[in-house]
Design a protein around this motif. Sequence first.
Motif, PDB file in Angstrom:
ATOM      1  N   SER A  67       0.758  -1.014  -0.002  1.00 37.92           N
ATOM      2  CA  SER A  67       0.132   0.033   0.067  1.00 37.92           C
ATOM      3  C   SER A  67       0.731   1.134   0.103  1.00 37.92           C
ATOM      4  CB  SER A  67      -0.801   0.098   1.225  1.00 37.92           C
ATOM      5  OG  SER A  67      -1.907  -1.154   1.040  1.00 37.92           O
ATOM      6  N   GLY A  68       0.388   2.091  -0.664  1.00 44.34           N
ATOM      7  CA  GLY A  68       1.271   3.684  -0.752  1.00 44.34           C
ATOM      8  C   GLY A  68       1.126   4.265   0.438  1.00 44.34           C
ATOM      9  N   ALA A  69       2.142   4.995   0.985  1.00 44.71           N
ATOM     10  CA  ALA A  69       2.111   5.850   1.976  1.00 44.71           C
ATOM     11  C   ALA A  69       1.316   6.890   2.233  1.00 44.71           C
ATOM     12  CB  ALA A  69       3.539   6.418   2.207  1.00 44.71           C
ATOM     13  N   ASN A  70       0.617   7.279   3.380  1.00 46.63           N
ATOM     14  CA  ASN A  70      -0.238   8.273   3.620  1.00 46.63           C
ATOM     15  C   ASN A  70       0.429   9.677   3.608  1.00 46.63           C
ATOM     16  OD1 ASN A  70      -2.528   6.585   3.798  1.00 46.63           O
ATOM     17  ND2 ASN A  70      -2.067   6.099   6.119  1.00 46.63           N
ATOM     18  N   GLY A  71      -0.094  10.469   3.209  1.00 44.25           N
ATOM     19  CA  GLY A  71       0.475  11.971   3.041  1.00 44.25           C
ATOM     20  C   GLY A  71       0.593  12.540   4.743  1.00 44.25           C
ATOM     21  N   GLN A  72       1.501  13.385   4.768  1.00 44.37           N
ATOM     22  CA  GLN A  72       1.672  13.895   6.080  1.00 44.37           C
ATOM     23  C   GLN A  72       0.586  15.273   6.257  1.00 44.37           C
ATOM     24  OE1 GLN A  72       5.756  15.036   6.781  1.00 44.37           O
ATOM     25  NE2 GLN A  72       6.392  12.764   7.227  1.00 44.37           N
ATOM     26  N   SER A  73      -0.084  15.296   7.534  1.00 44.82           N
ATOM     27  CA  SER A  73      -0.924  16.437   7.597  1.00 44.82           C
ATOM     28  C   SER A  73       0.015  17.893   7.513  1.00 44.82           C
ATOM     29  CB  SER A  73      -1.389  16.391   8.847  1.00 44.82           C
ATOM     30  OG  SER A  73      -2.334  15.014   9.112  1.00 44.82           O
ATOM     31  N   GLY A  74      -1.001  18.648   7.033  1.00 41.04           N
ATOM     32  CA  GLY A  74      -0.363  19.991   7.132  1.00 41.04           C
ATOM     33  C   GLY A  74      -0.475  20.713   8.310  1.00 41.04           C
ATOM     34  N   THR A  75       0.482  21.562   8.606  1.00 44.11           N
ATOM     35  CA  THR A  75       0.606  22.236   9.720  1.00 44.11           C
ATOM     36  C   THR A  75      -0.338  23.664   9.878  1.00 44.11           C
ATOM     37  OG1 THR A  75       2.545  23.544   9.195  1.00 44.11           O
ATOM     38  CG2 THR A  75       2.909  21.392  10.459  1.00 44.11           C
ATOM     39  N   ALA A  76      -0.687  23.855  11.133  1.00 41.63           N
ATOM     40  CA  ALA A  76      -1.661  25.053  11.276  1.00 41.63           C
ATOM     41  C   ALA A  76      -0.583  26.171  11.038  1.00 41.63           C
ATOM     42  CB  ALA A  76      -2.377  25.122  12.363  1.00 41.63           C
ATOM     43  N   GLY A  77      -1.447  27.476  10.544  1.00 44.46           N
ATOM     44  CA  GLY A  77      -0.759  28.715  10.538  1.00 44.46           C
ATOM     45  C   GLY A  77      -0.537  29.086  11.796  1.00 44.46           C
ATOM     46  N   THR A  78       0.328  29.944  11.913  1.00 44.47           N
ATOM     47  CA  THR A  78       0.716  30.905  13.139  1.00 44.47           C
ATOM     48  C   THR A  78      -0.396  31.884  13.556  1.00 44.47           C
ATOM     49  OG1 THR A  78       1.971  32.223  12.229  1.00 44.47           O
ATOM     50  CG2 THR A  78       2.990  30.223  13.089  1.00 44.47           C
TER      51      THR A  78
ATOM     52  N   ARG B 150      -0.583  25.120   6.309  1.00 43.62           N
ATOM     53  CA  ARG B 150       0.148  24.463   5.190  1.00 43.62           C
ATOM     54  C   ARG B 150      -0.602  23.239   4.588  1.00 43.62           C
ATOM     55  NH1 ARG B 150       5.829  24.775   6.255  1.00 43.62           N
ATOM     56  NH2 ARG B 150       6.386  26.904   6.857  1.00 43.62           N
ATOM     57  N   PRO B 151      -0.506  23.049   3.320  1.00 44.36           N
ATOM     58  CA  PRO B 151      -1.059  22.132   2.540  1.00 44.36           C
ATOM     59  C   PRO B 151      -0.811  20.664   3.194  1.00 44.36           C
ATOM     60  CG  PRO B 151       0.562  22.837   1.246  1.00 44.36           C
ATOM     61  CD  PRO B 151       0.300  23.861   2.344  1.00 44.36           C
ATOM     62  N   GLY B 152      -2.059  19.865   3.091  1.00 44.05           N
ATOM     63  CA  GLY B 152      -1.642  18.362   3.429  1.00 44.05           C
ATOM     64  C   GLY B 152      -0.864  17.622   2.444  1.00 44.05           C
ATOM     65  N   GLY B 153      -0.074  16.724   2.573  1.00 49.13           N
ATOM     66  CA  GLY B 153       0.578  15.887   1.656  1.00 49.13           C
ATOM     67  C   GLY B 153      -0.216  14.931   0.862  1.00 49.13           C
ATOM     68  N   ASN B 154       0.169  14.709  -0.279  1.00 46.48           N
ATOM     69  CA  ASN B 154      -0.703  13.748  -1.144  1.00 46.48           C
ATOM     70  C   ASN B 154      -0.073  12.147  -0.820  1.00 46.48           C
ATOM     71  OD1 ASN B 154      -1.535  15.742  -2.688  1.00 46.48           O
ATOM     72  ND2 ASN B 154       0.253  15.848  -4.131  1.00 46.48           N
ATOM     73  N   GLY B 155      -1.116  11.355  -0.841  1.00 48.83           N
ATOM     74  CA  GLY B 155      -0.797   9.780  -0.766  1.00 48.83           C
ATOM     75  C   GLY B 155       0.272   9.357  -1.677  1.00 48.83           C
ATOM     76  N   GLY B 156       0.750   8.327  -1.251  1.00 47.25           N
ATOM     77  CA  GLY B 156       1.838   7.652  -2.577  1.00 47.25           C
ATOM     78  C   GLY B 156       0.844   6.461  -2.947  1.00 47.25           C
ATOM     79  N   ALA B 157       1.285   6.064  -4.124  1.00 48.90           N
ATOM     80  CA  ALA B 157       0.627   5.242  -5.133  1.00 48.90           C
ATOM     81  C   ALA B 157       0.885   3.916  -4.698  1.00 48.90           C
ATOM     82  CB  ALA B 157       1.138   5.330  -6.519  1.00 48.90           C
ATOM     83  N   GLY B 158      -0.107   2.959  -4.672  1.00 55.09           N
ATOM     84  CA  GLY B 158      -0.151   1.672  -4.412  1.00 55.09           C
ATOM     85  C   GLY B 158       0.706   0.660  -5.263  1.00 55.09           C
ATOM     86  N   ALA B 159       1.521  -0.172  -5.071  1.00 60.61           N
ATOM     87  CA  ALA B 159       2.323  -0.801  -5.925  1.00 60.61           C
ATOM     88  C   ALA B 159       1.558  -2.085  -6.498  1.00 60.61           C
ATOM     89  CB  ALA B 159       3.459  -1.467  -5.086  1.00 60.61           C
ATOM     90  N   PRO B 160       1.827  -2.401  -7.683  1.00 57.06           N
ATOM     91  CA  PRO B 160       1.012  -3.410  -8.456  1.00 57.06           C
ATOM     92  C   PRO B 160       1.296  -4.891  -7.976  1.00 57.06           C
ATOM     93  CG  PRO B 160       3.176  -2.843  -9.798  1.00 57.06           C
ATOM     94  CD  PRO B 160       3.045  -1.674  -8.488  1.00 57.06           C
ATOM     95  N   GLY B 161       0.418  -5.766  -8.057  1.00 49.13           N
ATOM     96  CA  GLY B 161       0.438  -7.070  -7.658  1.00 49.13           C
ATOM     97  C   GLY B 161       1.442  -7.772  -8.641  1.00 49.13           C
ATOM     98  N   GLY B 162       1.786  -8.764  -7.832  1.00 46.84           N
ATOM     99  CA  GLY B 162       2.959  -9.728  -8.705  1.00 46.84           C
ATOM    100  C   GLY B 162       2.286 -10.727  -9.642  1.00 46.84           C
ATOM    101  N   PRO B 163       2.664 -11.058 -10.560  1.00 48.52           N
ATOM    102  CA  PRO B 163       2.163 -12.283 -11.733  1.00 48.52           C
ATOM    103  C   PRO B 163       1.693 -13.416 -10.833  1.00 48.52           C
ATOM    104  CG  PRO B 163       4.604 -11.998 -12.070  1.00 48.52           C
ATOM    105  CD  PRO B 163       4.113 -11.031 -11.152  1.00 48.52           C
TER     106      PRO B 163
END
Length: 395
Positions: free
Chosen positions: A165-176, A194-207
């Motif tokens: 599974s792809g990694a989850n993005g990191q939460s954006g920090t609050a403004g001061t 600060r904007p939230g990070g994007n998630g990482g793509a899931g890897a394909p399954g093996g044959p």
Amino acid sequence: MAARTVVVLVASSAIALTGCGALRSLAGRNTVSLEGAQVTSMSVDLRKGEKTICPRERVQMAVFAEAQFPGEQRPQQLETWHGDAAANRNGKLEFDEFAFHSDMGSFDAEGWFLPNPDLQVSAGREFALTTAYRRRPDQFTFHTSYKPDYHCITTGGGEGSMGNSGANGQSGTAGTDGSSGFSDSAGGPGGDGRPGGNGGAGAPGGPGPHLVAYATYVSTPFYPRLIAVRLEGSATDLILAHADATLTLLARGGDGGAGGNGANGGQGGRGGSGNPPGNGGNGAAGGSGASGGNGGPGGNIELVVDQRFADLAQRIVLDVSGGRGGAAGIAGTGGRPGSGGSGFSGAANGADGSEGNAGQVGTSGSDGPKGTSSVRSGDVADKFSGLSAITLLNP
């Protein structure tokens, strides 16, 4: 006054004495110990209706005891608890009261017997299990045996590896928050989140694997007719199944990994108070969910059926389907707006910031393409020669 104090202390002591048992009961762990008890009888069995053991399925032991505890007028009927690690054990015996052994498998701490999955080990002999009561093994040691059965064996083969599974993005920090001014000075504006990070793509399954399967009918000392399959190729195995069963041979592609989730955007900072006050900061955008990985392609199965048994092919199903696509990542929510600062000396409050936009939902992965399979008849006798307690049937 002193008498009242004594009463309070006695009540507190009673609570302390019963509290541990009450907490253990709430947790379902208030088991019964046989320490100090006189055990008058004991018996052992499997925790299942049919008293047989399938070599590729675990089974839990059951120990029953009649025990007389000091100060009690009647003996209690007790037994070990039933289920997995989360089962309610209140009023039951723990398995650590007993020692289990078998040279045909192993036992875990919760009384489950894990048979040796090599079907040749048990084809010609019953599973022999030993159970001993640790406090009195001289009085209560049991040797039980159970014939093998194959009802749990309905599949064989394998499938490709599952994509990570792809990694989850990191939460954006609050403004001061903005700095506050006075009645004659301006408050500072709140910072944007600060904007939230994007998630990482899931890897394909093996044959899926590539397998050659050889099928026939055999007999053992316990069964006059069984389906037998010898697997070669990416996976090797000897499978036995009951003659009336349907056996599915697998060469599926691996499932794609799930896409990572987008993280939530950071909240805008609060505007500082003053004259005029500061405006609130804007909430940041949430991160986008990522796409799931594609399922792996199905593999290949070549089935060779004993030419003497034309009906056998109808009892075997070949599954070379592609793996399932991974789930889409969830979008992160937009950050909340920062509130405007308070105005001093009659000044209006500052304006609130704007709410951040939610991220985009990811896309699901595609299912993998189907593999190939074939069936033909042939001479398979040499694939089943030399097997202990397993004999080829004649038509």
